[in-house]
Design a protein around this motif. Structure first.
Motif, mmCIF file in Angstrom:
data_model
loop_
_atom_site.group_PDB
_atom_site.id
_atom_site.type_symbol
_atom_site.label_atom_id
_atom_site.label_comp_id
_atom_site.label_asym_id
_atom_site.label_seq_id
_atom_site.Cartn_x
_atom_site.Cartn_y
_atom_site.Cartn_z
ATOM 1 N N GLY A 131 77.374 45.752 -22.301
ATOM 2 C CA GLY A 131 78.539 45.107 -22.897
ATOM 3 C C GLY A 131 79.648 46.122 -23.147
ATOM 4 N N GLN A 182 79.592 45.110 -17.849
ATOM 5 C CA GLN A 182 78.797 44.060 -17.243
ATOM 6 C C GLN A 182 78.684 44.320 -15.740
ATOM 7 O OE1 GLN A 182 80.206 40.118 -18.333
ATOM 8 N NE2 GLN A 182 80.543 40.729 -20.462
ATOM 9 N N THR A 222 78.495 43.470 -26.917
ATOM 10 C CA THR A 222 77.753 42.209 -26.866
ATOM 11 C C THR A 222 77.790 41.729 -25.421
ATOM 12 O OG1 THR A 222 78.452 41.627 -29.117
ATOM 13 C CG2 THR A 222 77.548 39.858 -27.763
ATOM 14 N N ALA A 223 76.635 41.391 -24.890
ATOM 15 C CA ALA A 223 76.579 40.938 -23.494
ATOM 16 C C ALA A 223 75.668 39.732 -23.381
ATOM 17 C CB ALA A 223 76.077 42.057 -22.587
ATOM 18 N N GLU A 224 76.087 38.789 -22.566
ATOM 19 C CA GLU A 224 75.228 37.650 -22.261
ATOM 20 C C GLU A 224 74.176 38.095 -21.239
ATOM 21 O OE1 GLU A 224 77.944 33.692 -22.725
ATOM 22 O OE2 GLU A 224 78.153 34.816 -20.868
ATOM 23 N N SER A 272 71.001 34.016 -23.594
ATOM 24 C CA SER A 272 70.646 35.022 -24.593
ATOM 25 C C SER A 272 71.733 36.076 -24.670
ATOM 26 C CB SER A 272 69.314 35.698 -24.233
ATOM 27 O OG SER A 272 68.227 34.828 -24.425
ATOM 28 N N ILE A 273 71.726 36.829 -25.760
ATOM 29 C CA ILE A 273 72.717 37.894 -25.898
ATOM 30 C C ILE A 273 72.028 39.206 -26.315
ATOM 31 C CG2 ILE A 273 74.577 36.319 -26.520
ATOM 32 C CD1 ILE A 273 74.278 37.346 -29.434
ATOM 33 N N SER A 292 73.101 42.513 -28.496
ATOM 34 C CA SER A 292 74.087 43.114 -29.395
ATOM 35 C C SER A 292 73.707 44.571 -29.600
ATOM 36 C CB SER A 292 74.111 42.385 -30.748
ATOM 37 O OG SER A 292 74.606 41.072 -30.593
ATOM 38 N N LYS A 338 68.093 41.883 -29.644
ATOM 39 C CA LYS A 338 68.056 40.759 -28.703
ATOM 40 C C LYS A 338 68.170 39.447 -29.474
ATOM 41 C CE LYS A 338 67.081 38.352 -24.912
ATOM 42 N NZ LYS A 338 65.721 38.350 -24.379
ATOM 43 N N ASP A 339 69.198 38.680 -29.144
ATOM 44 C CA ASP A 339 69.432 37.363 -29.735
ATOM 45 C C ASP A 339 69.541 37.354 -31.261
ATOM 46 O OD1 ASP A 339 69.654 35.894 -27.388
ATOM 47 O OD2 ASP A 339 67.489 35.568 -27.233
ATOM 48 N N PHE A 398 77.361 39.066 -33.456
ATOM 49 C CA PHE A 398 77.715 40.028 -32.414
ATOM 50 C C PHE A 398 77.370 41.454 -32.827
ATOM 51 C CE2 PHE A 398 81.211 36.915 -30.905
ATOM 52 C CZ PHE A 398 80.257 36.194 -30.203
#
Length: 596
Positions: free
Chosen positions: A323, A439, A520-522, A532-533, A535, A555-556, A560
């Protein structure tokens, strides 16, 4: 006439009887001669072989097990060690002939009884009853084990010296004895679980540091050759013919500080509960030499367990898109190539379309007047794409690799994943720009930490290390490469300090300046979609004289990166400042403008 005939018959009978006697005597003489010959052969010719066979049947070669080396933290605290243990073995045939000695005044020093009462049995059953309490085993099961044929059976492994001494006092010499072995212990249980890994039944490292450093940790067994008495394990005095001492394995010292590891582990477990995250990872790195002081995750796996032997530490194996922390790499490249300056001014819209691809920021906004430093502070994807105009695909790839993306960390940890970075030729119109804001490629937590540590170390990328010394030799930490100039690194630290200031309401350590970047990345969830994300937050502290980089990945979580991983990293930072008694920061001056 008749008398003559009678005399002839008599003489014939006498001669016949004499002949028979002579024949029998000859036969007996032949037999006696053969016996004497056999006796002479046995005594004079085969005596030596017979004696040698008898000696061989009593001679034993006993292995002296080498103790496996210890694994220590940077301060010498034991993280893994082998302790003296015994394997209790017995001679079943001797046990079956055992008759307990009743206790009286004459036999009180060597008699057999159980809790002051007679044994109440003979043979294997009696031996089983005597051993049951000391071995904490069922007497009937022990009796069954001792009722088989043969002269050797293992009754129990990993028995402590105290238990072995108790068995020695049972007057079962020659029937039951202990053979020296060892047991691998991990005093801190789950503290470093899969990182330490474990050993198999043969004492060979099969996971984690135990596997990685197996050659150093493994010693060389010795042996003794001597003669045993009848029925078992007692050495006949004076019969030792050979003795080779065991050579213990060498110790391995890690860069890990157990106290920091303990605190990071504690905080990660609390953070996953607080933010309802699936898992968490924390890395603490020494900026100046690249040593890893803590590599913790929220998993609860005990070192040495089957789970530890079968699973790689999440802190090593887990990869993810970084991210917005990836923007640190892009901005460093802009400055190092001379394409941009941190004070360059941009009017950043709420949406940007380039080559048919539309980019947005994580928050809605109108036209904003941000400098390049301000773009990093606001973590604007749009601003990074705008500033990347003229930054070639080759340059994008070059600085990603220089900062260690897609490269091994060099730690050689079992199960480590280097992440994925495809070549520019494989990038499509969107990926070539998404790599500018973290990303389109993946990293592990160690790589992420070294990105920020490189900036904090005045642009020099240190070779990370987690083994401080093995086999008595200090690890070589000379592998250091300059990634960006010192001036560029200073500008980046300034911009990252502005990022940290923007989170200061809830990510701070009183008295210390911090330079940070959140992300923060999806990522793909269990449903196969981007549901899921990740952070993350990576911070260098103190910003005015960097000592440590702390990276936290969740994770999740319910929030953020800066709002979840940020406060968690601050807790670890505060612990470090106190533990190492780091002087407080000087006031910040002349910050690069973030708006215009």
């Amino acid at each position: 006439m008749k008398a003559t005939i009678a005399r002839i018959v008599h003489l014939y009978k006498v001669k016949t009887f004499a002949f028979k006697c002579i024949a029998v005597g000859v036969a007996l003489g032949i037999v006696a001669t053969m016996c004497l010959a056999q006796l002479a052969s046995t005594q004079l010719i085969g005596g030596r072989q017979t004696a040698q066979a008898a000696t061989a049947s009593r001679t034993s070669r006993v292995t002296l097990s080498a103790k496996r080396g210890r694994i220590l933290d940077t301060n010498g605290t034991v993280l893994a060690q082998s302790v003296e243990r015994y394997t209790i073995v017995a001679n079943p045939e001797a046990a079956q002939e055992f008759v307990p000695t009743d206790c009286n005044e004459k036999t009180k020093d060597y008699c057999d009884e159980i809790d002051g009462k007679p044994v109440g049995a003979t043979g294997a059953a009696a031996v089983g009853r005597l051993l049951a309490k000391a071995l904490d085993m069922n007497a009937m099961e022990l009796g069954a084990d001792l009722s088989i044929s043969g002269q050797y059976v293992v009754l129990k492994k990993d028995v402590t010296p105290q238990v072995k001494r108790t068995i020695d006092d049972l007057n079962l010499g020659g029937i039951v004895w202990g053979e020296l072995s060892s047991e691998r212990l991990y005093p801190d249980g789950e503290l470093m679980g899969s990182l330490l890994g474990g050993v198999n039944d043969e004492g060979v490292g099969v996971a984690g540091f135990e596997q990685m450093e197996n050659k150093t940790l493994t010693g060389t067994d010795g042996h003794q050759i001597y003669q045993r008495g009848n029925y078992g394990g007692e050495e006949i005095p004076g019969t030792m013919t050979e003795a080779v001492a065991a050579k213990d394995g060498k110790d391995v010292t890690l860069t890990i500080d157990r106290d920091v590891q303990w605190y990071a582990k504690k905080i990660m477990k609390e953070a996953t509960a607080q933010y309802s995250a699936q898992w968490g990872i924390a890395v603490v790195q020494n900026v100046q030499n690249g040593e890893i002081l803590a590599l913790a995750d929220s998993d609860e796996i005990a070192a040495g367990s089957d789970e530890a032997k079968m699973n790689v530490s999440r802190a090593v194996s887990q990869t993810f898109e970084p991210g917005s922390i990836g923007k640190v790499i892009s901005m460093s490249g802009y400055l190092q190539t001379g394409l941009r300056k941190p004070t360059d001014q941009y009017t950043v819209p709420g949406q940007l379309t380039v080559d048919g691809q539309t980019y947005k920021d994580a928050f809605e906004h109108g036209d904003e007047h941000w400098t390049l430093a301000g773009i990093l502070q606001k973590s604007s994807n749009i601003g990074m794409v705008m500033a990347g105009d003229g930054y070639t695909d080759e340059q994008r790839y070059e600085y990603l690799t220089k900062f260690g993306i897609g490269q091994s960390t060099g730690l050689d940890l079992p199960g480590e994943s280097s992440g994925v970075l495809t070549s520019p030729s494989a990038w499509d119109a969107r990926t070539r720009n998404t790599v500018l804001f973290g990303q389109g490629y993946t990293v592990n937590a160690l790589q992420l930490s070294n990105i920020v540590a490189t900036i904090a170390n005045k642009g020099v990328k240190q070779q990370q290390s987690i083994i401080k010394s093995d086999d008595g030799n200090t690890e070589n930490k000379s592998k250091a490469t300059r990634v960006v100039d010192e001036q560029v690194a200073a500008q980046m630290m300034d911009a990252m300090e502005s990022v940290s200031d923007s989170y200061s309401a809830f990510v701070k350590v009183d008295g210390y300046r911090m330079a940070a970047k959140s992300g923060t990345a999806e990522v793909q969830g269990a449903d196969g979609k981007l549901s899921s994300i990740i952070s993350d937050y990576s911070v260098a502290i103190p910003a005015d004289n960097p000592r440590f980089v702390v990276t936290v990945v969740l994770k999740d979580p319910t929030g953020f990166g800066g709002l979840t991983a940020g406060p968690v990293s601050a807790q670890i930072c505060a612990f470090l400042m106190q533990k190492y008694e780091v002087p407080i920061s000087t006031p910040r001056k002349d910050a690069i403008p973030v708006t215009w």
